[in-house]
Design a protein around this motif. Sequence first.
Motif: not given
Length: 204
Positions: A107-111, A179-182
């Motif tokens: 699946f893809s995750l988009t930030f 990026n700390a939250g990735y």
Amino acid sequence: MKIKDFTNAGLADNSVVAPSEPVAPVAMTTEKQNVTEEIEIQAENATEEVMVAPTNAIQSDTPTFDYADSKDLYKGLGKRPKRKYEKFEDIPAEVIESFKRKYGRIFSLTFQSDKFIVRTVPRDIYTQGMLNSTAELTQEDLAKEHVDSRNQRIYTRQEFFASQIVLWPEDAEWLLRENAGYAASITDEAILRSGFEIPTSEEL
């Protein structure tokens, strides 16, 4: 960002505020004038002292942070790989299909500024991540269950899982450090899609 100008707030365009009555000049004696001048000089000196003190107090030599100059941030990663496909939209359909054949569900995750292709977490990687995250902790730490120890294990697991399940882009590990939250977001979403969501049950 919208910035509201309050310089002439409450006034119509080209409006001028005039005093209701003209103010007549007041004659000032020499004595009063000298007193006034002395007060003005004292006020100016006080203003200079106030302005100088804070300026010296807030001076700082702290450098601005630059990812390109940070060795600790990318420690152990080596040279950043160049992407074969710069954008997600550039990835051919056959590449996506090859990922599916090799890894199953993806699946893809988009930030806001980055996009990832991620696989689900297989049992062997999950087990490895859960066990290895405690390997460097002492038995005393594990027995006492210090808050710091528990937090360290959580962060270690997030970074491990994210590094194992991201299929694209090739420089994902660099993005995870920038990026700390990735790592947390990617891991949480992948875990939920790997059988850890709450199932529905029905009595038979």
